[in-house]
Design an enzyme around this catalytic site. Sequence first.
Site, PDB file in Angstrom:
ATOM      1  CD  GLN A 108       0.486  -6.196   1.871  1.00 57.96           C
ATOM      2  OE1 GLN A 108      -0.062  -5.790   2.582  1.00 57.96           O
ATOM      3  NE2 GLN A 108      -0.959  -5.645   0.985  1.00 57.96           N
ATOM      4  CD  GLU A 134      -2.914  -1.119   2.470  1.00 51.04           C
ATOM      5  OE1 GLU A 134      -4.052  -0.154   2.478  1.00 51.04           O
ATOM      6  OE2 GLU A 134      -2.803  -2.258   3.196  1.00 51.04           O
ATOM      7  NE  ARG A 161      -4.194  -2.205  -1.403  1.00 53.92           N
ATOM      8  CZ  ARG A 161      -3.212  -2.299  -1.783  1.00 53.92           C
ATOM      9  NH1 ARG A 161      -2.528  -1.285  -2.927  1.00 53.92           N
ATOM     10  NH2 ARG A 161      -2.744  -3.561  -1.154  1.00 53.92           N
ATOM     11  CB  THR A 200      -0.976   5.125  -7.720  1.00 54.18           C
ATOM     12  OG1 THR A 200      -1.231   4.031  -6.943  1.00 54.18           O
ATOM     13  CG2 THR A 200      -1.607   5.866  -8.506  1.00 54.18           C
ATOM     14  CG  ASP A 250       3.646  -3.157  -9.461  1.00 49.30           C
ATOM     15  OD1 ASP A 250       4.524  -2.645  -8.027  1.00 49.30           O
ATOM     16  OD2 ASP A 250       2.673  -2.853  -9.661  1.00 49.30           O
TER      17      ASP A 250
END
Length: 376
Positions: free
Chosen positions: A221, A42, A195, A47, A217
């Site tokens: 986590q 996150e 998200r 993005t 990318d």
Amino acid sequence: MGACCTSLDDDQKRDQKIQKKINADQREQELVHKLLLLGAGESGKSTLFKQSISLYGRGITVQERMAYAPIIFGNTIRSMKTLIKESIKRASGDVKCTTPPYSELTPLKFAIASDLKEISDIVMSAKRGENGAYALTPKLASYINILWKDEGIRNTYQVRAEYQLNDNADYFFNQVEKLAVQGFVPSEDQMIRTRVRTTGASEIAIDIENVTIKMVDIGGQRSERKKWIRCFENVTCVCFVVAISTYNQVLFEDHETNRIVEALNVFEETCNTKWFDRSSIILFLNKRDLFVEKIKRFPITVCPALQDYEGPPDSFERSIEYIVNAFLDCNKTNKDIYPHATCATDKTNVNTVLIAVKDTILKENLREAGLMLGRG
């Protein structure tokens, strides 16, 4: 005998042609710079990845935007469900608010208005369809809109650092009824703000002012990080992304570890690993827009790793400088770290930063070739 010689000549020509193609492919590959997006979950890596596709990649198609509609519906409905649940916890006294100045409010200030109980129950009862996706009907959207205006829900939203809520929840709540119109197709901005948890690795080729970059990318986590090493070979540049606005939030994974503390630990491992001895490292201090607003209310000293900060609580420049130095102190090598404050949802800002990344890659290439002075 002549036929035999002809056959050998043909084989040699074919081998030469194959070798020529291999050599050409190898030269072409050497001109491609591999850029790795790393960081904790996150942080905004995906993005940045989507913005890069839009700005310098193949672009984002209408079909791709349409595929995000059910994800947006699900995120919006689940976010309101989270607010309702957290509102009930605080209104009942089961959870005590610890976020000043809202910690001074009575529990009833977090309660949803009694005349909205029926519609909050309806929202809480919303379920996925047979296809596994939520449907956002006009009626359900109107209920979410009404609840979003409720004082108890708003107060609960203001203490969102105490629980897990999508950063862009308010963005979608503010336009929820527009999302529910028939034939809704998300805009590029709506898609970019959505998200979606990254699992595994995704890669794209982008071309920035005639410099070709393969951007990778990888999920951030904890459960995804064991896969990182698969992508560590032949990396030109590592872009480590940190969500600086999360200095007063804990991880989704354990609900205990401060997110900046986690980012510092992961960054220290990243910049000191032997895998990146010859790789540039760029530090993206992301979500600067949220950070600017948050430091007006909460000092960065609430983060255990930043508790010795003595500058003005609401100074963006001084706070950023302190955070940058905290990350630079993790670097035990002699390599340079290039920091940039970013806002991944701002296309203009991302464009400026990507051009700076391209310049950094070219500068490091010249250094490696001996055409610039070495470090130190």
